[in-house]
Design a protein around this motif. Structure first.
Motif, PDB file in Angstrom:
ATOM      1  N   UNK A 180      -8.383   1.203  17.352  1.00  0.00           N
ATOM      2  CA  UNK A 180      -7.282   0.434  16.883  1.00  0.00           C
ATOM      3  C   UNK A 180      -6.178   1.340  17.264  1.00  0.00           C
ATOM      4  N   UNK A 181      -6.370   2.567  16.902  1.00  0.00           N
ATOM      5  CA  UNK A 181      -5.098   3.602  16.863  1.00  0.00           C
ATOM      6  C   UNK A 181      -4.953   4.297  18.149  1.00  0.00           C
ATOM      7  N   UNK A 182      -5.508   3.744  19.402  1.00  0.00           N
ATOM      8  CA  UNK A 182      -5.407   4.223  20.694  1.00  0.00           C
ATOM      9  C   UNK A 182      -3.961   3.454  21.217  1.00  0.00           C
ATOM     10  N   UNK A 183      -3.148   4.199  22.006  1.00  0.00           N
ATOM     11  CA  UNK A 183      -1.944   3.587  22.544  1.00  0.00           C
ATOM     12  C   UNK A 183      -1.048   3.022  21.740  1.00  0.00           C
ATOM     13  N   UNK A 184      -0.905   3.379  20.600  1.00  0.00           N
ATOM     14  CA  UNK A 184      -0.199   2.789  19.805  1.00  0.00           C
ATOM     15  C   UNK A 184       1.440   2.834  19.927  1.00  0.00           C
ATOM     16  N   UNK A 185       1.871   4.225  20.321  1.00  0.00           N
ATOM     17  CA  UNK A 185       3.251   4.425  20.722  1.00  0.00           C
ATOM     18  C   UNK A 185       3.039   5.139  22.192  1.00  0.00           C
ATOM     19  N   UNK A 186       3.412   4.368  23.116  1.00  0.00           N
ATOM     20  CA  UNK A 186       3.519   5.086  24.456  1.00  0.00           C
ATOM     21  C   UNK A 186       4.509   6.180  24.395  1.00  0.00           C
ATOM     22  N   UNK A 187       4.047   7.278  24.926  1.00  0.00           N
ATOM     23  CA  UNK A 187       5.000   8.648  25.067  1.00  0.00           C
ATOM     24  C   UNK A 187       4.942   9.007  26.382  1.00  0.00           C
ATOM     25  N   UNK A 188       5.921   9.838  26.467  1.00  0.00           N
ATOM     26  CA  UNK A 188       6.172  10.472  27.869  1.00  0.00           C
ATOM     27  C   UNK A 188       6.353  12.015  27.597  1.00  0.00           C
ATOM     28  N   UNK A 189       6.059  12.883  28.561  1.00  0.00           N
ATOM     29  CA  UNK A 189       6.438  14.260  28.250  1.00  0.00           C
ATOM     30  C   UNK A 189       6.874  14.672  29.503  1.00  0.00           C
ATOM     31  N   UNK A 190       8.302  15.284  29.734  1.00  0.00           N
ATOM     32  CA  UNK A 190       8.928  15.756  31.021  1.00  0.00           C
ATOM     33  C   UNK A 190       9.257  17.266  30.619  1.00  0.00           C
TER      34      UNK A 190
END
Length: 265
Positions: A180-190
């Protein structure tokens, strides 16, 4: 406000601290978490000393964090993690019935392969049962390699130091207990490389990013130009995708405005 639940790694073993073996758990767990939209908050390597383990776990159990603990759950004198965990929690050790059944099953399989006795009262099998003695209230963590389980208690998952056993246990725990804690806040790193620019000159722009885009984290990784390369700074941002993209564009423009040169990373 409730304390934030974070993910941490504790690696136990004098062999890591002495350099006799190299740790592989850190990189593997970071990769597993990244695949699930999660991240590692911290990691530490500690000795086999029972008092050191107990003190570390006492502090760790006092937090709400999700913790993966590798090493020291065997049945030889240098394996002190199970005992230290029980003391840190103030509970007794007891033979877990599911663990006992799995360990006896493993002993029978080994006997069938001509390795040892199937008699549960045989001294070797009795010694092997010690690996199923966990702090009271613990639950087992399945071991797909040889059936001898690890254990879980109070958001802490305890596993052997062997990667072939520990890594499937990590994956099972993440996907069973914390899905249930997976992919809660899609983030990106550039990130990108900036040349001909001292880090001190770009620092105000990095500070400005975190002020303009709350939740976005910046990073700056300078290089002196190892192996004949040009000195440069890897500049980057990480966080919510749309905000991170905007922050990245701002940083690139600032590098050019300040006289630096750009190159895609």
């Amino acid at each position: 406000m409730a304390e934030q639940q974070r993910i941490r790694l504790i690696i136990i073993g004098d062999e890591i601290l002495s350099g006799r073996r190299q740790d592989k758990h850190f990189a593997s767990l970071v990769e597993m978490l990244g695949q699930r939209g999660m991240k590692l908050h911290g990691a530490e390597i500690i000795s086999d000393d029972a008092d050191h383990i107990e003190a570390t776990l006492r502090r760790s159990f006092a937090s709400p964090d999700i913790v993966f603990c590798c090493g020291g759950i065997g049945a030889t004198p240098d394996d002190q993690t199970r005992q230290a965990a029980a003391r840190a929690l103030g509970v007794p050790l007891q033979l877990h019935p599911e663990a006992a059944a799995l360990i006896n099953e493993r002993s029978q399989e080994m006997a069938a392969a001509g390795k040892g006795s199937a008699d549960p009262n045989h001294p070797e099998n009795q010694q092997r049962l010690q690996m199923g003695v966990f702090p009271e209230g613990a639950e087992i963590v399945p071991n797909s390699f040889n059936k001898i389980p690890g254990f879980y208690i109070q958001n802490h998952t305890f596993m052997p130091g062997f990667p072939v056993m520990a890594w499937p246990m990590m994956k099972w725990t993440l996907d069973t207990r914390y899905q249930a804690l997976q992919h809660l806040q899609p983030t990106m790193e550039y990130s990108f490389l900036a040349f001909s620019l001292p880090e001190s000159r770009i620092t105000p722009a990095l500070e400005s990013v975190e002020q303009q885009w709350p939740g976005i984290k910046v990073f700056s990784l300078p290089s002196v130009g190892e192996e004949g390369g040009r000195p440069h700074i890897e500049l980057g941002v990480k966080g919510e995708a749309q905000a991170a993209a905007a922050a990245l564009q701002f940083l690139r423009l600032e590098v050019e405005r300040l006289g630096g040169e750009l190159s895609a990373s």
